[in-house]
Structures are given as structure tokens and as C-alpha cells.
Design a protein around this motif. Structure first.
Motif, PDB file in Angstrom:
ATOM      1  N   LYS A 245     -22.885  37.210 -40.741  1.00 19.82           N
ATOM      2  CA  LYS A 245     -23.419  38.300 -39.939  1.00 19.82           C
ATOM      3  C   LYS A 245     -23.723  37.824 -38.530  1.00 19.82           C
ATOM      4  N   ALA A 246     -23.505  38.707 -37.575  1.00 18.97           N
ATOM      5  CA  ALA A 246     -23.810  38.377 -36.179  1.00 18.97           C
ATOM      6  C   ALA A 246     -25.320  38.364 -35.969  1.00 18.97           C
ATOM      7  N   PRO A 247     -25.817  37.493 -35.082  1.00 16.19           N
ATOM      8  CA  PRO A 247     -27.260  37.470 -34.787  1.00 16.19           C
ATOM      9  C   PRO A 247     -27.643  38.675 -33.932  1.00 16.19           C
ATOM     10  N   LYS A 248     -28.869  39.165 -34.093  1.00 13.47           N
ATOM     11  CA  LYS A 248     -29.345  40.321 -33.315  1.00 13.47           C
ATOM     12  C   LYS A 248     -29.933  39.814 -31.995  1.00 13.47           C
ATOM     13  N   LEU A 249     -29.134  39.839 -30.953  1.00 14.00           N
ATOM     14  CA  LEU A 249     -29.557  39.298 -29.665  1.00 14.00           C
ATOM     15  C   LEU A 249     -30.298  40.319 -28.818  1.00 14.00           C
ATOM     16  N   ILE A 250     -30.031  41.598 -29.064  1.00  9.13           N
ATOM     17  CA  ILE A 250     -30.756  42.649 -28.343  1.00  9.13           C
ATOM     18  C   ILE A 250     -31.486  43.501 -29.368  1.00  9.13           C
TER      19      ILE A 250
END
Length: 362
Positions: A245-250
Motif C-alpha cells: 500500500k502507498a503511504p498517506k503523505l497528504i
């Protein structure tokens, strides 16, 4: 081997798993290729083109799955296809399992061999089957972002390149991988002011070397992201975690720091997205607005340019398809470490660790 090319049935997906040129290479090796009728039409390839290179046209998707030992697709199977997949059948496509527990469980239940384009990894650690679609998606992110910055679609009313006497728009790109670099090239080409962020200094040095001087690099941190989103018009999320899963950067609270009409494009939507407010959209209904910020989160962006995308995809998948067809999946994966890394689920067992981590399957 008997290879099937079904018609993609995901919303507004016009790509097809293989071009006639690819089919020709398989039939030349005496493999049988079944193509569902009209499967290639959206990409500009017609039944007669496939017939000319030795394919057999079948009228229904059910027949293609039933007759084939290996299925070659573009997008992950959707719910209507789950029951069509047979035990021991090879399915070679983009899966992005970490973003869908339902798909993961369905493929475990099918006891098929799931080989994911996006986790095939070469000796350099790059993802050769993901790269061409990342290139398309990165370039499209700017194309679409520029469109949705227009006022009639609730954007800020910004022309990215500006005009003489008017400051150009500002583009912030999260991630300096393939998506980020291609997005930066497009945005710079339009004349926008571009900032590209990453935590990998080697990638930032590469960007600094190959892109124009008006593309600025910045080390990524939550603090720096929070500062930059206040002044940028278009924000592109292009962060990749291989198979995970992609990290939540925003985060959602950051949206209030952005100016009304800011556009965010999440290219990582297939892997859950790198914005907390991301939810998958379609080409038919591509955007939604939260806190006056326009979100573009289409899960199959390259599907909008199917002719380009299908040819680009076949260029890279065909060598692997030929290995699987010529040798069978077990021997092919044993001899080719890149292909072996593409194995995600084998006969009901998850063999790719990031999927186990995503759903606590261990």
C-alpha cells in the motif's frame, strides 16, 4: 499452450492484453491464442487483425476463460470474472492485491496461479512491466491536472504555463520515480514551476541532472509537504511501494491548508492512494471535491489512451508471456528470477509477503 485474451470489462477500460503483433509471435511458436470478439476494438485492433495472425476469435468471455490455460489481461479481474477463473489457470495481469482484500480472497479461493505485472522485478530492482504504464500515467497526470485547474470544472482558473507578464502555475510532485519524473517532464515542458520531492537523495540527484533548471528538487518530510501545499496549484502523488500500500503523505487536515481550486492527482490510487482522502474514480466520473480541493483519482488512467498504452504494454510483457507459454509457469519462474518475483498467489497460497502484511494473513 492455450492462451486467452478476454475483453476488459472494467469501467471505461479500452486497453487489451495483447496486440496482433504479440499474438503473431505466439502463434508462430505453435501456441493457440483465443481472443474474445471485439476485445481489441477500443485500442484500434479489430477481430480481422487478430485472425490474420492466427488467433481464434471466441464470442464470449466465458469461452475464453474456459478454453485457456493462461489468461493475459490488463486490469485485475473484477467480481464478474472471479467465478470464471479455473484451478491451476495462469492469470498474468496487473493485480495490485494490496488495495483489494476481496480480490485477494477470490484469487486464493480460485487456486489459480496469479502473476502480477507490477511485482516482476529485474536485476536493477526496477519494475519493467509497470514502467510503461507509469510513464503514461505520469504524463497524463499533468495533462488531466491542467484541464481540471480550469474554472468551469471548479479549478483555480490557472493556465499552468502562464503567459508573458503572468506567473506560471506551480506543480508539486510527490515521488521521484518513473511517474514523478515523467510528470515533471510534462509540467516543465508546459512552462510550469515544478517542485519534485522524495526521500531518496540518489533519485533527487538524478532529477537534478536530467531535468531543466526550473525543476526544483526537495527532500520530502511532513513539514516540507505542509509548507509547499499552501502555494502550489497542482499536486501529483506518484509514490510507489512495491506490491504494498502507498503511504498517506497528504492527510485530510492538510486540505484546509490548500487554496480553493487546488487540484490533486493521485497516480498511486491502484495501491490505495497516497492521499488520505483518495477514493478510486472512473473516466466516466473522474473527480470529486473535498474542502474545495479537486481530486482526480482515476484507477486506470492509461486506459484513456488505449492505443498508446496497449502497444507500450505488449512491448514489455511479450518476452515474459513467451517464456510462460514455452516453458510452463513453474520452469519459467525457476529460470527467470524476475518472473519469479511476479508470483503473488499460487494455488491458494499467498507467496508475496506485502499482501500478507496488508491483510494480516499470516
Amino acid at each position: 499452450m492455450k492462451i486467452g485474451i478476454p475483453k476488459e470489462i472494467k469501467n471505461n477500460e479500452s486497453r487489451v492484453g495483447m496486440t496482433p503483433a504479440g499474438v503473431f509471435e505466439l502463434t508462430k511458436k505453435n501456441h493457440t491464442v483465443y481472443v474474445q470478439s471485439s476485445a481489441g476494438e477500443g485500442s484500434g485492433f479489430f477481430d480481422k487483425n487478430y485472425l490474420e495472425v492466427g488467433a481464434i476469435i471466441l464470442p464470449t468471455i466465458e469461452e475464453v476463460y474456459s478454453e485457456s490455460e493462461m489468461i493475459v489481461k490488463v486490469k485485475e479481474p473484477i467480481a464478474e470474472e472471479y467465478s470464471l477463473i479455473k484451478k491451476n489457470q495462469i492469470v498474468f495481469t496487473y493485480f495490485h492485491f494490496a488495495s483489494s482484500e476481496a480480490l485477494t480472497k477470490a484469487m486464493i479461493k480460485s487456486k489459480s496461479i496469479c502473476i502480477a505485472y507490477e511485482t516482476v522485478e529485474d536485476e536493477e530492482g526496477t519494475l519493467p512491466l509497470l514502467t510503461p504504464m507509469s510513464e503514461v500515467a505520469g504524463r497524463m497526470a499533468i495533462q488531466q491536472g491542467a484541464k481540471y485547474l480550469e474554472k468551469p470544472v471548479k479549478g483555480r482558473g490557472i493556465l499552468l504555463g502562464g503567459v508573458p507578464g503572468v506567473t506560471p502555475g506551480k506543480v508539486l510532485i510527490l515521488g521521484a520515480g518513473v511517474v514523478g519524473v515523467q510528470a515533471a517532464k510534462m509540467a516543465a515542458g508546459l512552462g510550469a514551476h515544478v517542485t519534485i520531492m522524495d526521500i531518496n537523495m540518489k533519485r533527487l540527484r538524478y532529477v537534478n541532472d536530467v531535468l531543466p533548471n526550473h525543476v526544483i528538487t526537495a527532500f520530502s518530510s511532513e513539514y516540507s509537504i505542509r509548507q509547499l501545499i499552501k502555494t502550489h496549484d497542482l499536486i501529483v502523488g506518484g509514490v510507489l511501494v512495491k506490491g504494498g500500500k502507498a503511504p498517506k503523505l497528504i492527510t485530510k487536515d492538510m486540505l484546509k491548508e490548500m487554496r480553493p481550486g487546488t487540484v490533486v492527482v493521485d497516480v498511486a490510487v491502484d495501491q490505495g492512494g497516497c492521499f488520505e482522502t483518495t477514493k478510486p474514480t472512473t473516466h466516466q466520473d473522474p473527480t470529486y471535491i473535498i474542502d474545495d480541493v479537486v481530486h482526480y483519482c482515476v484507477a486506470n488512467m492509461p486506459g484513456a489512451v488505449p492505443y498508446t498504452s496497449t502497444i507500450a504494454l505488449t512491448n514489455v510483457t511479450l518476452p515474459y508471456i513467451l517464456k510462460l507459454a514455452n516453458l510452463g509457469w513453474e520452469k519459467a519462474c525457476k529460470l527467470d528470477e524476475s518472473l519469479n518475483k511476479g508470483l503473488n498467489i499460487v494455488k491458494g497460497e499467498v507467496v508475496y509477503n506485502e499482501i500478507n502484511e496488508a491483510f494480516n494473513l499470516n
